[in-house]
Design a protein around this motif. Structure first.
Motif, short mmCIF file in Angstrom:
data_model
loop_
_atom_site.label_atom_id
_atom_site.label_comp_id
_atom_site.label_asym_id
_atom_site.label_seq_id
_atom_site.Cartn_x
_atom_site.Cartn_y
_atom_site.Cartn_z
N LEU A 1 -25.57 -2.78 -9.71
CA LEU A 1 -24.30 -2.17 -10.13
C LEU A 1 -23.14 -2.82 -9.38
CD1 LEU A 1 -25.21 1.64 -10.25
CD2 LEU A 1 -25.69 -0.17 -11.91
N ALA A 2 -23.32 -3.04 -8.07
CA ALA A 2 -22.26 -3.64 -7.25
C ALA A 2 -21.93 -5.05 -7.73
CB ALA A 2 -22.67 -3.65 -5.79
N ILE A 3 -22.96 -5.83 -8.05
CA ILE A 3 -22.73 -7.19 -8.55
C ILE A 3 -22.02 -7.14 -9.89
CG2 ILE A 3 -23.85 -9.29 -9.41
CD1 ILE A 3 -26.06 -8.82 -7.32
N GLY A 4 -22.43 -6.19 -10.73
CA GLY A 4 -21.80 -6.05 -12.05
C GLY A 4 -20.31 -5.76 -11.93
N ILE A 5 -19.95 -4.88 -11.00
CA ILE A 5 -18.53 -4.58 -10.78
C ILE A 5 -17.80 -5.81 -10.24
CG2 ILE A 5 -16.89 -3.17 -9.47
CD1 ILE A 5 -19.03 -0.94 -9.50
N ALA A 6 -18.45 -6.50 -9.29
CA ALA A 6 -17.83 -7.68 -8.66
C ALA A 6 -17.61 -8.82 -9.64
CB ALA A 6 -18.68 -8.15 -7.48
N LEU A 7 -18.36 -8.82 -10.74
CA LEU A 7 -18.19 -9.87 -11.75
C LEU A 7 -16.88 -9.71 -12.53
CD1 LEU A 7 -21.78 -10.27 -13.26
CD2 LEU A 7 -20.48 -11.98 -11.99
N HIS A 8 -16.16 -8.63 -12.28
CA HIS A 8 -14.91 -8.40 -13.01
C HIS A 8 -13.95 -9.58 -12.85
CE1 HIS A 8 -11.71 -6.14 -14.93
NE2 HIS A 8 -10.90 -6.49 -13.95
N GLY A 9 -13.94 -10.19 -11.66
CA GLY A 9 -13.05 -11.33 -11.44
C GLY A 9 -13.31 -12.47 -12.40
N ILE A 10 -14.61 -12.79 -12.59
CA ILE A 10 -14.95 -13.86 -13.54
C ILE A 10 -14.66 -13.40 -14.96
CG2 ILE A 10 -16.82 -15.30 -14.46
CD1 ILE A 10 -18.20 -15.14 -11.81
N CYS A 11 -15.07 -12.19 -15.29
CA CYS A 11 -14.87 -11.66 -16.66
C CYS A 11 -13.40 -11.72 -17.06
CB CYS A 11 -15.36 -10.22 -16.74
SG CYS A 11 -17.13 -10.00 -16.52
N TYR A 12 -12.54 -11.26 -16.17
CA TYR A 12 -11.12 -11.17 -16.53
C TYR A 12 -10.40 -12.49 -16.32
CZ TYR A 12 -6.39 -9.45 -17.00
OH TYR A 12 -5.11 -9.27 -17.43
N ASP A 13 -10.48 -13.06 -15.12
CA ASP A 13 -9.71 -14.27 -14.81
C ASP A 13 -10.13 -15.46 -15.66
OD1 ASP A 13 -8.38 -12.86 -12.87
OD2 ASP A 13 -9.62 -13.59 -11.22
N PHE A 14 -11.44 -15.68 -15.78
CA PHE A 14 -11.91 -16.88 -16.46
C PHE A 14 -11.63 -16.84 -17.95
CE2 PHE A 14 -15.05 -19.15 -13.50
CZ PHE A 14 -14.27 -18.85 -12.40
N PHE A 15 -11.54 -15.64 -18.53
CA PHE A 15 -11.20 -15.59 -19.95
C PHE A 15 -9.72 -15.37 -20.18
CE2 PHE A 15 -10.53 -14.05 -24.17
CZ PHE A 15 -11.42 -14.78 -24.93
N PHE A 16 -9.17 -14.29 -19.65
CA PHE A 16 -7.80 -13.92 -20.01
C PHE A 16 -6.75 -14.81 -19.34
CE2 PHE A 16 -10.14 -10.12 -21.18
CZ PHE A 16 -9.59 -9.85 -22.42
N VAL A 17 -6.93 -15.12 -18.07
CA VAL A 17 -5.95 -15.99 -17.41
C VAL A 17 -6.04 -17.40 -17.97
CG1 VAL A 17 -5.15 -16.95 -15.22
CG2 VAL A 17 -5.96 -14.59 -15.32
#
Length: 409
Positions: A308-324
């Protein structure tokens, strides 16, 4: 930029996102535990963000850009927000809560553009100065989560059961009132257009950028951007309720790990962009969505909590790598004439249409996975966005032809 001005802008940005993070993260738990809201009703509440995003261009384009200083509109909207947020804290059923949250998001979403306008108006070198100011927004979001979990413990199992989550709205109402008053002391940011000058609907909504859709690559990116917002909506809508149903202590602080990782992966983005190119960077982001939801589906609050902790921490890749990365790509494809219109169109399509559909779908899926005891079958619920994200990844991988995109830093 003067140090006093930098402090003002940093404090403004801190409060702007402290306000958002101080109630939006725990909204799912509040609705489920305090108001006994269904998944569909929860989806309705979260979708007010999308309605706010759709209406925001009209407030900015028809009022802020033409008649009043941006800092005054910012202050006025946050003072209205403080009143509505307090009313939300007093609501005891969804029917009375919904009109307040809808009104609040219509008032709040335009402020996201207004704080940027106030900031940019004071900067000689935005590329250099703005990131330093904007990072205080992420810090504000993180601090809000830490206060909820570690200072007041409103998200503890016992306090949730006693209805203490409503205090998050009171806290945010106070912060909103402070920012509302403080906004009137900010540097003057006059209207960008001349009074009486005609502004077309297409300019307000960014529709001048629709011609970019004639480019097949941009069309594929545009469709992918809308579609990926569906699994994104699952995260925003369910993360708090998911953690609290699993009886994770300090759940709001754990959720803030996503924003901490966002800062870290933002620093890594230039390396990935230059090393692997735009297409692969986007694909990394999409793959992260699939992995994240698989981790949520098979992890637990016990010996597999690290998943669960890793899944939450992946938010940076999920958001930055796609949206930014997507913002950079859009900026490159649009050119100077329709640059602002193109960014506005993408924002309208993603946070408006995409998230609106996403929250509705997330609500329907949640209702289909309610167990007899009122909790959810999370492994089944998270399977949908995981598979959906992989589907969007395949769509983009097959149809988007690789092209070189310059990343200027």
């Amino acid at each position: 930029m003067k140090q006093s001005t930098q402090f003002q802008l940093s404090f403004m940005m801190f409060l702007e996102f402290f306000i958002w993070g101080g109630w939006f993260v725990t909204l799912g738990s509040f609705l489920g535990n305090n108001l006994n809201a269904t998944g569909a009703e929860t989806g309705m509440a979260f979708s007010t963000q999308s309605w706010g995003a759709i209406i925001a261009p009209f407030i900015i384009g028809l009022i802020a850009d033409r008649f009043f200083n941006a800092e005054k509109i910012l202050g006025f909207l946050h003072l209205i927000g403080a009143i509505l947020m307090y009313q939300m804290s007093q609501s005891t059923e969804f029917a009375t809560f919904y009109p307040y949250v809808l009104g609040y998001m219509i008032a709040y979403m335009p402020t996201l553009a207004l704080v940027n306008s106030v900031s940019f108006n004071q900067m000689k070198d935005p590329a250099k100065d703005f990131p330093v100011i904007r990072v205080f927004g992420t810090i504000g979001w993180i601090i809000a989560g830490l206060i909820i979990s570690f200072v007041f413990k409103w998200d503890s199992e016992s306090n949730i059961a006693s209805g203490m989550l409503s205090n998050t709205f009171t806290m945010v109402a106070i912060a909103s009132a402070v920012l509302g008053v403080f906004s009137f002391t900010l540097p003057k940011t006059p209207p960008r257009t001349v009074k009486g000058e005609k502004v077309s609907l297409s300019e307000i909504l960014g529709l001048d950028a629709l011609k970019l859709l004639k480019d097949k690559n941009f069309l594929v990116f545009f469709i992918s951007s809308v579609l990926i917002c569906i699994p994104l909506a699952f995260y925003y809508q369910n993360i708090s309720l998911f953690l609290t149903e699993y009886k994770v202590e300090d759940s709001t602080a754990w959720a803030a790990l996503g924003q901490i990782s966002e800062v870290g992966f933002m620093l890594l983005l230039p390396f990935f962009f230059k090393r692997f190119g735009f297409k692969k960077t986007i694909l990394f982001g999409m793959l992260a969505w699939g992995i994240r939801y698989a981790l949520f589906a098979y992890g637990n609050a016990g010996d597999l909590f690290f998943m669960l902790a890793i899944g939450i921490a992946l938010h940076g890749i999920c958001y930055d790598f796609f949206f930014v990365s997507g913002q950079i790509y859009t900026d490159t494809k649009a050119g100077e004439k329709v640059k602002s219109a193109a960014q506005g169109l993408i924002t309208l399509a993603t946070y408006g249409v995409g998230m609106l559909v996403g929250f509705w779908v997330a609500g329907q899926i949640a209702d289909k996975n309610v167990l007899d005891d009122g909790t959810h079958s999370w492994s089944d619920l998270w399977a949908f966005p995981a598979l959906f994200a992989i589907g969007v990844l395949l769509f983009f991988a097959i149809l988007f032809k690789n092209e070189k995109v310059e990343y200027k830093v």
